[in-house]
Design a protein around this motif. Structure first.
Motif, mmCIF file in Angstrom:
data_model
loop_
_atom_site.group_PDB
_atom_site.id
_atom_site.type_symbol
_atom_site.label_atom_id
_atom_site.label_comp_id
_atom_site.label_asym_id
_atom_site.label_seq_id
_atom_site.Cartn_x
_atom_site.Cartn_y
_atom_site.Cartn_z
ATOM 1 N N SER A 104 0.890 -1.241 0.006
ATOM 2 C CA SER A 104 -0.020 0.043 0.018
ATOM 3 C C SER A 104 0.950 1.201 0.131
ATOM 4 O O SER A 104 2.056 1.074 0.359
ATOM 5 C CB SER A 104 -0.888 0.116 1.388
ATOM 6 N N LYS A 105 0.115 2.230 -0.244
ATOM 7 C CA LYS A 105 1.056 3.736 -0.097
ATOM 8 C C LYS A 105 1.416 4.005 1.113
ATOM 9 O O LYS A 105 2.619 4.383 1.044
ATOM 10 C CB LYS A 105 0.025 4.702 -0.929
ATOM 11 N N GLU A 106 0.695 3.785 1.927
ATOM 12 C CA GLU A 106 1.226 4.002 3.321
ATOM 13 C C GLU A 106 2.136 3.188 3.926
ATOM 14 O O GLU A 106 3.286 3.636 4.648
ATOM 15 C CB GLU A 106 -0.007 3.845 4.477
ATOM 16 N N GLU A 107 2.137 1.790 3.791
ATOM 17 C CA GLU A 107 3.242 0.954 4.169
ATOM 18 C C GLU A 107 4.689 1.371 3.327
ATOM 19 O O GLU A 107 5.523 1.176 3.964
ATOM 20 C CB GLU A 107 3.052 -0.458 3.739
ATOM 21 N N LYS A 110 6.006 4.421 4.956
ATOM 22 C CA LYS A 110 6.585 4.265 6.168
ATOM 23 C C LYS A 110 7.814 3.642 6.013
ATOM 24 O O LYS A 110 8.885 3.812 6.964
ATOM 25 C CB LYS A 110 5.633 3.630 7.213
ATOM 26 N N TRP A 169 2.753 9.632 0.035
ATOM 27 C CA TRP A 169 2.230 8.998 1.140
ATOM 28 C C TRP A 169 1.784 10.007 2.053
ATOM 29 O O TRP A 169 0.712 10.092 2.496
ATOM 30 C CB TRP A 169 3.097 7.876 2.011
ATOM 31 N N ASN A 170 2.612 11.059 2.476
ATOM 32 C CA ASN A 170 2.369 11.877 3.398
ATOM 33 C C ASN A 170 3.227 13.074 3.223
ATOM 34 O O ASN A 170 4.575 13.156 3.633
ATOM 35 C CB ASN A 170 2.482 11.367 4.840
#
Length: 198
Positions: A104-107, A110, A169-170
């Protein structure tokens, strides 16, 4: 469970020595003999910055259930030595390759930011050493600067570097890491800034 293959251990050790020598070559003004004499301290100041950066990627990826393995990039190692000889280091010795189902984009974000955060933590530790130990000032200063440099360089929003994944992601987390790491780099170029924080 964290596992290392024989090839991965070999690649980490080779990359650590080559990157350490590249920075030793840079600091020695391209004097080979002086650079060789600097390798032991460079392994601590530079080698640890590199190794723990890559291990941070690996450990976070494993935490998400992926297989992660560091592989050196021979061309990148050679390029690091060549650029060091001419007065700067382009440090792209290799990368942690991640295998598994779609990340995922979040994984991915991070995993990608973990290395730079680790370098920032090391930069802070070296900053503390600067404050409490005048005898180790020069090498602690170099450790702070190089860790800041690693953190900043890897967050450049260029395809293939960590920053391109983190910013997707962020963007806010990316900006914070970039600004903090850039602060350490700025101190490296302008040591008088230390008086503002110590």
């Amino acid at each position: 469970m964290v596992k290392f293959t024989a090839n991965e251990i070999r690649d980490i050790i080779i990359s650590m020595f080559v990157i350490s020598f590249a920075f030793a070559l840079l600091l020695s003004g391209s004097n080979i003999n002086t650079a060789i004499s600097l390798i032991p301290i460079m392994l601590i100041v530079v080698g640890f910055a590199f190794v723990f950066h890559e291990l941070a990627h690996k450990f976070v990826a494993i935490r998400y259930g992926y297989w992660a393995e560091y592989k050196m990039w021979i061309e990148g190692l050679i390029f690091a030595l060549i650029t060091a000889y001419f007065g700067f280091v382009f440090a792209a010795p290799g990368a942690v390759y991640i295998h598994g189902e779609k990340i995922s984009k979040e994984e991915n974000g991070k995993i990608s930011i973990a290395g730079s955060i680790t370098n920032i933590i090391f930069a802070l530790i070296f900053l503390l050493i600067i404050k409490i130990s005048g005898q180790l000032y020069y090498w602690a200063f170099m450790g702070m600067f190089i860790n800041g440099f690693f953190a900043f360089f890897n967050q450049l929003p260029i395809m293939g570097l960590d920053g391109s994944k983190v910013i997707k992601w962020n963007p806010f987390a990316w900006i914070i890491v970039v600004l903090v790491s850039l602060g350490f780099v700025a101190i490296g170029y302008f040591p008088s800034l230390l008086k503002l924080i110590l």
